[in-house]
Motif scaffolding. Structure first.
Motif, PDB file in Angstrom:
ATOM      1  N   ILE A 144       0.937  -1.128   0.166  1.00 36.48           N
ATOM      2  CA  ILE A 144      -0.064   0.117  -0.029  1.00 36.48           C
ATOM      3  C   ILE A 144       0.792   1.431   0.020  1.00 36.48           C
ATOM      4  CG2 ILE A 144      -1.680   1.388   1.516  1.00 36.48           C
ATOM      5  CD1 ILE A 144      -2.960  -1.066   0.049  1.00 36.48           C
ATOM      6  N   VAL A 145       0.383   2.331  -0.758  1.00 37.62           N
ATOM      7  CA  VAL A 145       1.046   3.483  -0.859  1.00 37.62           C
ATOM      8  C   VAL A 145       0.317   4.615  -0.048  1.00 37.62           C
ATOM      9  CG1 VAL A 145       2.167   5.446  -2.220  1.00 37.62           C
ATOM     10  CG2 VAL A 145       2.091   3.064  -3.058  1.00 37.62           C
ATOM     11  N   THR A 146       0.947   5.414   1.058  1.00 39.05           N
ATOM     12  CA  THR A 146       0.189   6.340   1.892  1.00 39.05           C
ATOM     13  C   THR A 146       1.240   7.489   1.460  1.00 39.05           C
ATOM     14  OG1 THR A 146       1.347   6.078   3.838  1.00 39.05           O
ATOM     15  CG2 THR A 146      -0.673   4.629   3.528  1.00 39.05           C
ATOM     16  N   ALA A 147       0.945   8.732   2.253  1.00 39.63           N
ATOM     17  CA  ALA A 147       1.872   9.944   2.260  1.00 39.63           C
ATOM     18  C   ALA A 147       3.222   9.504   2.850  1.00 39.63           C
ATOM     19  CB  ALA A 147       0.966  10.841   2.902  1.00 39.63           C
ATOM     20  N   ASN A 148       2.975   8.177   3.678  1.00 39.26           N
ATOM     21  CA  ASN A 148       4.514   7.835   4.413  1.00 39.26           C
ATOM     22  C   ASN A 148       5.581   7.835   3.261  1.00 39.26           C
ATOM     23  OD1 ASN A 148       6.442   5.932   5.341  1.00 39.26           O
ATOM     24  ND2 ASN A 148       5.304   6.209   7.184  1.00 39.26           N
ATOM     25  N   GLU A 149       6.745   7.760   3.380  1.00 34.41           N
ATOM     26  CA  GLU A 149       8.085   7.774   2.406  1.00 34.41           C
ATOM     27  C   GLU A 149       8.297   6.266   2.367  1.00 34.41           C
ATOM     28  OE1 GLU A 149      11.777   8.352   5.618  1.00 34.41           O
ATOM     29  OE2 GLU A 149      11.173   9.951   4.272  1.00 34.41           O
ATOM     30  N   LYS A 150       7.685   5.381   3.021  1.00 33.54           N
ATOM     31  CA  LYS A 150       7.994   4.044   2.760  1.00 33.54           C
ATOM     32  C   LYS A 150       6.845   3.282   2.237  1.00 33.54           C
ATOM     33  CE  LYS A 150      12.021   4.419   4.821  1.00 33.54           C
ATOM     34  NZ  LYS A 150      13.404   4.129   3.882  1.00 33.54           N
ATOM     35  N   LEU A 151       6.963   2.389   1.275  1.00 30.96           N
ATOM     36  CA  LEU A 151       5.781   1.264   0.881  1.00 30.96           C
ATOM     37  C   LEU A 151       5.708   0.367   2.085  1.00 30.96           C
ATOM     38  CD1 LEU A 151       4.538   0.493  -1.714  1.00 30.96           C
ATOM     39  CD2 LEU A 151       6.148  -1.598  -1.921  1.00 30.96           C
ATOM     40  N   GLN A 152       4.169   0.305   2.290  1.00 32.25           N
ATOM     41  CA  GLN A 152       3.654  -0.200   3.623  1.00 32.25           C
ATOM     42  C   GLN A 152       3.015  -1.860   3.169  1.00 32.25           C
ATOM     43  OE1 GLN A 152       2.730   2.679   6.838  1.00 32.25           O
ATOM     44  NE2 GLN A 152       2.587   3.846   5.055  1.00 32.25           N
ATOM     45  N   SER A 153       2.597  -2.325   4.168  1.00 30.69           N
ATOM     46  CA  SER A 153       1.829  -3.726   3.936  1.00 30.69           C
ATOM     47  C   SER A 153       0.600  -3.617   4.859  1.00 30.69           C
ATOM     48  CB  SER A 153       2.615  -4.968   4.389  1.00 30.69           C
ATOM     49  OG  SER A 153       1.884  -6.020   4.256  1.00 30.69           O
ATOM     50  N   PHE A 154      -0.726  -3.529   4.021  1.00 29.73           N
ATOM     51  CA  PHE A 154      -1.845  -3.672   4.942  1.00 29.73           C
ATOM     52  C   PHE A 154      -2.751  -4.626   4.751  1.00 29.73           C
ATOM     53  CE2 PHE A 154      -2.173   1.563   5.512  1.00 29.73           C
ATOM     54  CZ  PHE A 154      -1.009   1.564   6.043  1.00 29.73           C
ATOM     55  N   THR A 155      -3.811  -4.939   5.397  1.00 32.20           N
ATOM     56  CA  THR A 155      -4.594  -6.291   5.240  1.00 32.20           C
ATOM     57  C   THR A 155      -5.944  -5.681   4.524  1.00 32.20           C
ATOM     58  OG1 THR A 155      -3.837  -7.131   7.360  1.00 32.20           O
ATOM     59  CG2 THR A 155      -5.584  -7.887   6.386  1.00 32.20           C
ATOM     60  N   TRP A 156      -6.440  -6.418   3.466  1.00 33.13           N
ATOM     61  CA  TRP A 156      -7.363  -6.099   2.946  1.00 33.13           C
ATOM     62  C   TRP A 156      -8.539  -6.474   3.689  1.00 33.13           C
ATOM     63  CZ3 TRP A 156      -7.751  -7.585  -3.149  1.00 33.13           C
ATOM     64  CH2 TRP A 156      -8.850  -6.993  -3.654  1.00 33.13           C
ATOM     65  N   GLY A 157      -9.590  -5.301   3.672  1.00 30.62           N
ATOM     66  CA  GLY A 157     -10.704  -5.312   4.726  1.00 30.62           C
ATOM     67  C   GLY A 157     -10.586  -4.623   5.612  1.00 30.62           C
ATOM     68  N   LEU A 158     -11.149  -3.133   5.633  1.00 30.28           N
ATOM     69  CA  LEU A 158     -10.894  -2.380   6.584  1.00 30.28           C
ATOM     70  C   LEU A 158     -11.667  -2.319   7.758  1.00 30.28           C
ATOM     71  CD1 LEU A 158     -10.916   1.401   5.682  1.00 30.28           C
ATOM     72  CD2 LEU A 158     -12.525   0.639   7.477  1.00 30.28           C
ATOM     73  N   ILE A 159     -10.959  -2.169   8.881  1.00 28.10           N
ATOM     74  CA  ILE A 159     -11.515  -2.357  10.191  1.00 28.10           C
ATOM     75  C   ILE A 159     -11.251  -0.749  10.905  1.00 28.10           C
ATOM     76  CG2 ILE A 159     -11.298  -3.214  12.517  1.00 28.10           C
ATOM     77  CD1 ILE A 159      -9.799  -5.655  11.160  1.00 28.10           C
ATOM     78  N   PRO A 160     -12.539  -0.317  11.007  1.00 27.87           N
ATOM     79  CA  PRO A 160     -12.626   1.034  11.520  1.00 27.87           C
ATOM     80  C   PRO A 160     -12.056   1.135  12.772  1.00 27.87           C
ATOM     81  CG  PRO A 160     -15.015   0.318  10.941  1.00 27.87           C
ATOM     82  CD  PRO A 160     -13.831  -0.648  10.791  1.00 27.87           C
ATOM     83  N   PHE A 161     -11.433   2.360  13.177  1.00 30.08           N
ATOM     84  CA  PHE A 161     -10.819   2.537  14.567  1.00 30.08           C
ATOM     85  C   PHE A 161     -11.555   2.310  15.894  1.00 30.08           C
ATOM     86  CE2 PHE A 161     -12.677   6.683  13.898  1.00 30.08           C
ATOM     87  CZ  PHE A 161     -12.773   7.208  14.918  1.00 30.08           C
ATOM     88  N   TRP A 162     -13.044   2.511  15.466  1.00 25.51           N
ATOM     89  CA  TRP A 162     -13.713   2.250  16.671  1.00 25.51           C
ATOM     90  C   TRP A 162     -14.394   1.017  17.031  1.00 25.51           C
ATOM     91  CZ3 TRP A 162     -17.878   0.303  14.237  1.00 25.51           C
ATOM     92  CH2 TRP A 162     -18.124   0.808  12.961  1.00 25.51           C
ATOM     93  N   ASN A 177     -14.023  -5.000  19.232  1.00 21.42           N
ATOM     94  CA  ASN A 177     -13.382  -6.233  19.693  1.00 21.42           C
ATOM     95  C   ASN A 177     -13.187  -7.159  18.277  1.00 21.42           C
ATOM     96  OD1 ASN A 177     -16.166  -7.682  19.325  1.00 21.42           O
ATOM     97  ND2 ASN A 177     -16.817  -6.929  21.079  1.00 21.42           N
ATOM     98  N   GLU A 178     -12.675  -8.216  18.564  1.00 19.95           N
ATOM     99  CA  GLU A 178     -12.137  -9.015  17.337  1.00 19.95           C
ATOM    100  C   GLU A 178     -13.539  -9.745  16.728  1.00 19.95           C
ATOM    101  OE1 GLU A 178      -9.666 -13.055  16.352  1.00 19.95           O
ATOM    102  OE2 GLU A 178      -9.738 -12.486  18.361  1.00 19.95           O
ATOM    103  N   GLU A 179     -14.696 -10.021  17.654  1.00 17.58           N
ATOM    104  CA  GLU A 179     -15.792 -10.424  16.782  1.00 17.58           C
ATOM    105  C   GLU A 179     -16.231  -9.328  15.898  1.00 17.58           C
ATOM    106  OE1 GLU A 179     -20.082 -12.252  18.083  1.00 17.58           O
ATOM    107  OE2 GLU A 179     -18.871 -11.892  19.548  1.00 17.58           O
ATOM    108  N   GLN A 180     -16.393  -8.302  16.289  1.00 20.00           N
ATOM    109  CA  GLN A 180     -17.031  -7.254  15.518  1.00 20.00           C
ATOM    110  C   GLN A 180     -16.078  -6.959  14.355  1.00 20.00           C
ATOM    111  OE1 GLN A 180     -17.304  -3.025  17.209  1.00 20.00           O
ATOM    112  NE2 GLN A 180     -19.323  -2.684  16.056  1.00 20.00           N
ATOM    113  N   ALA A 181     -14.804  -7.121  14.522  1.00 21.42           N
ATOM    114  CA  ALA A 181     -13.832  -6.799  13.377  1.00 21.42           C
ATOM    115  C   ALA A 181     -13.773  -7.931  12.021  1.00 21.42           C
ATOM    116  CB  ALA A 181     -12.571  -6.700  14.148  1.00 21.42           C
ATOM    117  N   ASN A 182     -14.070  -9.052  12.634  1.00 22.48           N
ATOM    118  CA  ASN A 182     -14.418 -10.104  11.794  1.00 22.48           C
ATOM    119  C   ASN A 182     -15.531  -9.975  10.982  1.00 22.48           C
ATOM    120  OD1 ASN A 182     -11.811 -11.446  12.332  1.00 22.48           O
ATOM    121  ND2 ASN A 182     -12.728 -12.650  13.853  1.00 22.48           N
ATOM    122  N   GLU A 183     -16.571  -9.360  11.661  1.00 29.84           N
ATOM    123  CA  GLU A 183     -17.900  -9.177  10.926  1.00 29.84           C
ATOM    124  C   GLU A 183     -17.857  -8.024  10.026  1.00 29.84           C
ATOM    125  OE1 GLU A 183     -22.643  -7.988  11.923  1.00 29.84           O
ATOM    126  OE2 GLU A 183     -20.980  -8.683  13.506  1.00 29.84           O
TER     127      GLU A 183
END
Length: 235
Positions: A50-68, A71-77
């Motif tokens: 993934i490319v962000t404004a950061n100067e380094k190429l990064q690695s993120f997981t596909w499937g957005l989990i909001p900051f709010w 718990n894990e159960e809600q995240a998986n849903e």
């Protein structure tokens, strides 16, 4: 929609394309593991470069989990429903309305896959840009802290928009395509100060005359993701 991406170049070439370095060793290794992935399946929630404004190429997981997320159960849903984000509703959806304003990213691609429906038949296509080996899908990301174990997860979603004439012919049921950015707009997209009107103007259908597509084999989902014959053209 866009659930099957392709990333058939090495991490070093990807970093060079976007003028980024490779991130810390641990993240670089994740990306290197995923190099030469001719088919990247969103439903496996893979790690992706993934490319962000950061100067380094990064690695993120596909499937957005909001900051709010609680718990894990809600995240998986939630992550099953956030593989894509629609451009026409992204400013209203609770999972997306904060990231679209302040946490935009680029999802690099060398092509993606979609099906045309003809009666009971589904015909798979490989879709790519004519003059760009690596191109940019517009994405959003978020960071979630799993309080049960202290793990921090960076996750993303690919934004989809209306089809152009080429992709409308192929995706003739839901009429969606990924929002593709021109090279001139890539850094603009990453600017966290961009306002809503400017963001909306970057999420329009990409010109059909700059894209190409061809039919591939029906069994491409059964092949190993690093099998180059996934991209073989049906003659």
């Amino acid at each position: 929609m866009c659930f099957y991406n392709s990333m058939s170049v090495k991490a070093q070439k990807l970093a060079s394309r976007y003028g980024r370095g490779l991130s810390v060793v641990e993240i670089a290794e994740k990306i290197l593991k995923e190099q030469k992935q001719y088919r990247v399946d969103a439903f496996r929630f893979p790690e992706c470069p993934i490319v962000t404004a950061n100067e380094k190429l990064q690695s993120f997981t596909w499937g957005l989990i909001p900051f709010w997320t609680k718990n894990e159960e809600q995240a998986n849903e939630i992550k099953r429903m956030t593989l894509n984000a629609r451009a026409d509703t992204i400013f209203q959806k609770p999972s997306f309305r904060e990231p679209i304003m302040h946490k935009r990213c680029i999802v690099p691609s060398t092509g993606y896959f979609e099906w045309r429906h003809e009666g009971n038949k589904k015909i798979p296509y490989y879709i790519f840009l004519k003059d760009e080996e690596i191109f940019s899908m517009a994405g959003i990301y978020d960071t979630w802290l799993d309080k049960s174990n202290g793990e921090i997860l960076n996750t993303f979603s690919i934004i989809t928009t209306d089809t152009n004439p080429l992709t409308d012919y192929i995706h003739n049921t839901k009429h969606r395509m990924p929002a593709i950015l021109s090279q001139a707009d890539e850094e603009k997209w990453l600017d966290p100060k961009l306002d809503k009107i400017d963001i909306e103007q970057l999420l329009l259908p990409f010109p059909a005359d700059k894209m190409e597509a061809y039919v591939i084999e029906n069994n491409f989902l059964k092949k190993k993701s690093d099998d180059p014959t996934i991209l073989s053209k049906v003659i």
